[in-house]
Design a protein around this motif. Structure first.
Motif, PDB file in Angstrom:
ATOM      1  N   ASN A 118      18.338 -47.243  25.165  1.00  0.00           N
ATOM      2  CA  ASN A 118      17.579 -46.344  24.292  1.00  0.00           C
ATOM      3  C   ASN A 118      18.486 -45.212  23.811  1.00  0.00           C
ATOM      4  O   ASN A 118      19.669 -45.151  24.142  1.00  0.00           O
ATOM      5  CB  ASN A 118      16.342 -45.795  25.006  1.00  0.00           C
ATOM      6  CG  ASN A 118      16.701 -44.963  26.239  1.00  0.00           C
ATOM      7  OD1 ASN A 118      17.772 -45.128  26.831  1.00  0.00           O
ATOM      8  ND2 ASN A 118      15.805 -44.079  26.642  1.00  0.00           N
ATOM      9  N   ARG A 119      17.923 -44.345  22.983  1.00  0.00           N
ATOM     10  CA  ARG A 119      18.573 -43.125  22.482  1.00  0.00           C
ATOM     11  C   ARG A 119      19.808 -43.411  21.628  1.00  0.00           C
ATOM     12  O   ARG A 119      20.780 -42.650  21.635  1.00  0.00           O
ATOM     13  CB  ARG A 119      18.903 -42.181  23.639  1.00  0.00           C
ATOM     14  CG  ARG A 119      17.654 -41.669  24.397  1.00  0.00           C
ATOM     15  CD  ARG A 119      18.023 -40.660  25.454  1.00  0.00           C
ATOM     16  NE  ARG A 119      18.806 -39.587  24.876  1.00  0.00           N
ATOM     17  CZ  ARG A 119      19.649 -38.817  25.564  1.00  0.00           C
ATOM     18  NH1 ARG A 119      19.798 -39.001  26.869  1.00  0.00           N
ATOM     19  NH2 ARG A 119      20.336 -37.872  24.952  1.00  0.00           N
ATOM     20  N   TRP A 120      19.812 -44.509  20.884  1.00  0.00           N
ATOM     21  CA  TRP A 120      20.944 -44.857  20.025  1.00  0.00           C
ATOM     22  C   TRP A 120      21.128 -43.866  18.872  1.00  0.00           C
ATOM     23  O   TRP A 120      22.213 -43.779  18.303  1.00  0.00           O
ATOM     24  CB  TRP A 120      20.747 -46.265  19.457  1.00  0.00           C
ATOM     25  CG  TRP A 120      21.144 -47.355  20.411  1.00  0.00           C
ATOM     26  CD1 TRP A 120      20.670 -47.574  21.656  1.00  0.00           C
ATOM     27  CD2 TRP A 120      22.121 -48.372  20.166  1.00  0.00           C
ATOM     28  NE1 TRP A 120      21.278 -48.664  22.221  1.00  0.00           N
ATOM     29  CE2 TRP A 120      22.170 -49.186  21.323  1.00  0.00           C
ATOM     30  CE3 TRP A 120      22.942 -48.697  19.088  1.00  0.00           C
ATOM     31  CZ2 TRP A 120      23.021 -50.282  21.432  1.00  0.00           C
ATOM     32  CZ3 TRP A 120      23.786 -49.799  19.186  1.00  0.00           C
ATOM     33  CH2 TRP A 120      23.828 -50.569  20.353  1.00  0.00           C
ATOM     34  N   HIS A 121      20.083 -43.123  18.539  1.00  0.00           N
ATOM     35  CA  HIS A 121      20.170 -42.194  17.411  1.00  0.00           C
ATOM     36  C   HIS A 121      20.459 -40.764  17.861  1.00  0.00           C
ATOM     37  O   HIS A 121      20.349 -39.821  17.073  1.00  0.00           O
ATOM     38  CB  HIS A 121      18.888 -42.256  16.568  1.00  0.00           C
ATOM     39  CG  HIS A 121      18.776 -43.522  15.778  1.00  0.00           C
ATOM     40  ND1 HIS A 121      18.412 -44.715  16.348  1.00  0.00           N
ATOM     41  CD2 HIS A 121      19.009 -43.779  14.458  1.00  0.00           C
ATOM     42  CE1 HIS A 121      18.409 -45.675  15.420  1.00  0.00           C
ATOM     43  NE2 HIS A 121      18.757 -45.131  14.266  1.00  0.00           N
ATOM     44  N   TYR A 133      26.673 -38.590  20.948  1.00  0.00           N
ATOM     45  CA  TYR A 133      27.280 -39.250  22.104  1.00  0.00           C
ATOM     46  C   TYR A 133      28.386 -38.393  22.720  1.00  0.00           C
ATOM     47  O   TYR A 133      28.859 -37.417  22.141  1.00  0.00           O
ATOM     48  CB  TYR A 133      27.815 -40.625  21.709  1.00  0.00           C
ATOM     49  CG  TYR A 133      28.904 -40.605  20.654  1.00  0.00           C
ATOM     50  CD1 TYR A 133      30.243 -40.488  21.009  1.00  0.00           C
ATOM     51  CD2 TYR A 133      28.590 -40.723  19.299  1.00  0.00           C
ATOM     52  CE1 TYR A 133      31.244 -40.480  20.052  1.00  0.00           C
ATOM     53  CE2 TYR A 133      29.578 -40.718  18.329  1.00  0.00           C
ATOM     54  CZ  TYR A 133      30.913 -40.595  18.712  1.00  0.00           C
ATOM     55  OH  TYR A 133      31.898 -40.576  17.759  1.00  0.00           O
ATOM     56  N   GLU A 134      28.816 -38.811  23.911  1.00  0.00           N
ATOM     57  CA  GLU A 134      29.880 -38.133  24.634  1.00  0.00           C
ATOM     58  C   GLU A 134      30.654 -39.162  25.474  1.00  0.00           C
ATOM     59  O   GLU A 134      30.163 -40.257  25.750  1.00  0.00           O
ATOM     60  CB  GLU A 134      29.301 -37.055  25.566  1.00  0.00           C
ATOM     61  CG  GLU A 134      28.358 -37.610  26.617  1.00  0.00           C
ATOM     62  CD  GLU A 134      27.681 -36.519  27.445  1.00  0.00           C
ATOM     63  OE1 GLU A 134      28.117 -35.353  27.376  1.00  0.00           O
ATOM     64  OE2 GLU A 134      26.716 -36.851  28.169  1.00  0.00           O
ATOM     65  N   PRO A 182      25.079 -41.976  24.749  1.00  0.00           N
ATOM     66  CA  PRO A 182      24.303 -40.829  24.273  1.00  0.00           C
ATOM     67  C   PRO A 182      24.376 -39.677  25.275  1.00  0.00           C
ATOM     68  O   PRO A 182      24.393 -39.903  26.494  1.00  0.00           O
ATOM     69  CB  PRO A 182      22.883 -41.393  24.162  1.00  0.00           C
ATOM     70  CG  PRO A 182      23.088 -42.860  23.913  1.00  0.00           C
ATOM     71  CD  PRO A 182      24.300 -43.228  24.710  1.00  0.00           C
ATOM     72  N   LYS A 183      24.438 -38.446  24.766  1.00  0.00           N
ATOM     73  CA  LYS A 183      24.612 -37.282  25.634  1.00  0.00           C
ATOM     74  C   LYS A 183      23.493 -37.173  26.664  1.00  0.00           C
ATOM     75  O   LYS A 183      22.322 -37.406  26.359  1.00  0.00           O
ATOM     76  CB  LYS A 183      24.654 -36.000  24.797  1.00  0.00           C
ATOM     77  CG  LYS A 183      25.954 -35.814  24.043  1.00  0.00           C
ATOM     78  CD  LYS A 183      25.978 -34.462  23.326  1.00  0.00           C
ATOM     79  CE  LYS A 183      27.324 -34.255  22.633  1.00  0.00           C
ATOM     80  NZ  LYS A 183      27.372 -32.945  21.920  1.00  0.00           N
ATOM     81  N   TYR A 184      23.904 -36.810  27.876  1.00  0.00           N
ATOM     82  CA  TYR A 184      22.923 -36.659  28.958  1.00  0.00           C
ATOM     83  C   TYR A 184      21.965 -35.519  28.629  1.00  0.00           C
ATOM     84  O   TYR A 184      22.363 -34.440  28.174  1.00  0.00           O
ATOM     85  CB  TYR A 184      23.643 -36.378  30.276  1.00  0.00           C
ATOM     86  CG  TYR A 184      22.691 -36.069  31.403  1.00  0.00           C
ATOM     87  CD1 TYR A 184      21.950 -37.083  32.006  1.00  0.00           C
ATOM     88  CD2 TYR A 184      22.500 -34.758  31.835  1.00  0.00           C
ATOM     89  CE1 TYR A 184      21.056 -36.806  33.026  1.00  0.00           C
ATOM     90  CE2 TYR A 184      21.614 -34.476  32.859  1.00  0.00           C
ATOM     91  CZ  TYR A 184      20.890 -35.504  33.449  1.00  0.00           C
ATOM     92  OH  TYR A 184      20.010 -35.213  34.459  1.00  0.00           O
ATOM     93  N   PRO A 192      15.230 -39.383  29.525  1.00  0.00           N
ATOM     94  CA  PRO A 192      15.851 -40.406  30.369  1.00  0.00           C
ATOM     95  C   PRO A 192      16.704 -41.374  29.547  1.00  0.00           C
ATOM     96  O   PRO A 192      16.336 -41.772  28.436  1.00  0.00           O
ATOM     97  CB  PRO A 192      14.653 -41.130  30.992  1.00  0.00           C
ATOM     98  CG  PRO A 192      13.535 -40.136  30.942  1.00  0.00           C
ATOM     99  CD  PRO A 192      13.763 -39.330  29.702  1.00  0.00           C
ATOM    100  N   LEU A 193      17.855 -41.720  30.114  1.00  0.00           N
ATOM    101  CA  LEU A 193      18.765 -42.658  29.471  1.00  0.00           C
ATOM    102  C   LEU A 193      18.882 -43.907  30.344  1.00  0.00           C
ATOM    103  O   LEU A 193      19.156 -43.806  31.545  1.00  0.00           O
ATOM    104  CB  LEU A 193      20.146 -42.020  29.277  1.00  0.00           C
ATOM    105  CG  LEU A 193      21.245 -42.938  28.738  1.00  0.00           C
ATOM    106  CD1 LEU A 193      20.893 -43.430  27.334  1.00  0.00           C
ATOM    107  CD2 LEU A 193      22.603 -42.223  28.741  1.00  0.00           C
TER     108      LEU A 193
END
Length: 465
Positions: free
Chosen positions: A360-363, A366-367, A394-396, A401-402
């Motif tokens: 998830n969280r592709w949009h 990032y880091e 994706p950034k924490y 939740p990632l």
């Protein structure tokens, strides 16, 4: 600016790909919504996408059929599944839907073969190619299978004593193969494989132990190299040496009619993976035909023993990032809710890399990070991708939740990790989900095993009845 994770992927790879795409901003694997899987079963979890086993089997059978036709090759092709890659019943059931044969490597494999025969999954026409160093129990089990009428069980002779050991327990005539002890690549710590019999010794061995033995018939020459099937000078050189042995044996052994080229097809380990399977199959068939035609020797039937290629791309694991630790100015550690040592042991033992992508969280932006497991072992980490010496995610964000997925992990990880047994630091094995398709093509899921409980581990350790 293109700072989102999806931008990074689109700039680096061709995406979407055959098995990966985005739908509603979350990752799909063969049209399986992975976030729905997480929402239904939780994380960590492992899964097996069973249709991919049949997909890969039929791809390989198609490549060989095409090569045989194009080269006017007069031998037959037999696809064997290397059971040590994954012995699970759901794997064998799926694989055996496709008119294939199997390869075994130990005594208990034969018990599985007999179970499959009772269920009608295989029969006496199914080839059982039996590799491995054979001692008492393995020999006894092979003899039981052959004495029961399974003449297509072919023990592959690994050392000079096995003919006598098998002859003592097998009641009538039986077929055998001989494994070539191939020479390893220069980077190996040893020159010659411990498995099989050396190139120069095979013809003398045949003459001494098989040629005048009325009980034993040589049917197969077995060739396999550790690095697998690769388009490089080393592979083609070893294949050429193998063919010289086959031709020399065929001249004095009319019953020899099969060449087993083992396994070793690579599987996809990166979104940048590129391997021309069709070319390799065609060239292997072409080289075998050229060598045999030149020496006016009948071409052999071809056997392969694909293990990782059969089952590897069916498997995956999903973890949740629990917490981020910044240990210095440059390194951020994303801690997963499981352990790499226990659930993906090849990443720790042989530095193997798998496809790793966020679910998830592709949009989100990032880091660069490192991934750490839950054990207190300094080696419980994963820090680079196959295509680059880094991991980007994706950034924490503790409020978002990632979930991350590792893909094409279906071969060896459960057996090496000790499925159902003790795990390092007593980190429990995650739940395992089977994913299939029904008659209408709809995705179905089934819980195969629950996550280990403390009672399971305490019982093994002797603390509970």
């Amino acid at each position: 600016m293109n700072t989102k994770y999806i931008d990074l992927i689109n700039q680096t790879f061709d995406f979407p790909q055959e098995e990966f795409k985005l739908e509603e901003k979350t990752l799909q694997f063969h049209d399986v919504d992975l976030m729905e899987l997480v929402e239904q079963y939780g994380a960590p979890l492992k899964f097996s996408y069973l249709p991919q086993i049949s997909n890969n089997i039929n791809k390989a059978k198609g490549w060989f059929a095409k090569a045989i036709k194009e080269n006017k090759y007069k031998g037959k092709y037999n696809y064997c599944y290397c059971t040590k890659s994954s012995h699970f019943k759901h794997v064998l059931n799926e694989a055996l839907k496709n008119d294939i044969h199997i390869e075994t490597s130990s005594a208990f494999d034969i018990d599985i073969v007999e179970s499959l025969k009772k269920e009608g999954k295989i029969n006496n026409d199914t080839y059982v190619i039996s590799n491995g160093f054979k001692r008492a129990q393995y020999v006894t089990n092979l003899a039981r299978l052959i004495n029961g009428g399974h003449q297509n069980c072919i023990p592959i002779i690994d050392n000079y004593e096995e003919i006598d050991l098998l002859s003592q327990e097998i009641e009538g005539k039986f077929n055998v193969g001989i494994r070539i002890a191939s020479e390893e690549e220069p980077k190996f710590e040893f020159y010659t494989s411990r498995l099989g019999i050396g190139y120069k010794n095979i013809v003398p061995f045949y003459k001494n132990q098989i040629q005048n033995n009325k009980k034993v018939k040589l049917k197969m020459l077995h060739f396999f190299i550790n690095t697998g099937i690769r388009d490089n000078a080393y592979y083609w050189n070893e294949l050429s040496k193998c063919l010289k042995v086959y031709i020399a044996l065929k001249r004095i052994c009319p019953s020899l009619d099969s060449l087993n080229i083992g396994g070793g097809f690579p599987i996809k380990n990166s979104l940048a993976f590129d391997f021309d399977y069709e070319y390799m199959v065609n060239e292997i068939i072409n080289q075998i035909k050229l060598a045999c035609d030149e020496e006016e020797v009948k071409v052999p039937n071809i056997f392969t023993e694909f293990g990782s290629f059969t089952v590897g791309e069916s498997g995956g694991a999903i973890y949740e990032v629990l917490y981020q630790k910044q240990q210095n100015d440059r390194e951020k550690w994303n801690m997963i809710n499981s352990s790499f040592i226990t659930t993906l042991p090849d990443t720790w033992a042989i530095n193997k890399r798998f496809i790793m992508l966020p679910v998830n969280r592709w949009h989100d932006s990032y880091e660069r990070v490192l991934l750490g497991g839950l054990t207190c072992d300094s080696d419980d980490y994963y820090n680079s991708e196959q295509h680059m010496n880094a991991i980007y995610l994706p950034k924490y964000n503790k409020d978002k939740p990632l979930y991350i997925g590792f893909f094409n992990i279906g071969a060896y990880q459960e057996t090496i990790g000790g499925f159902g047994g003790l795990q390092h630091c007593l980190i429990p094995s995650p739940k395992h989900i089977l994913i299939d398709k029904d008659a209408d093509g709809n995705i179905t899921t089934e819980l195969f095993s629950e996550q280990q409980k403390s009672e399971d581990l305490l019982k093994i350790l002797g603390y509970a009845d």
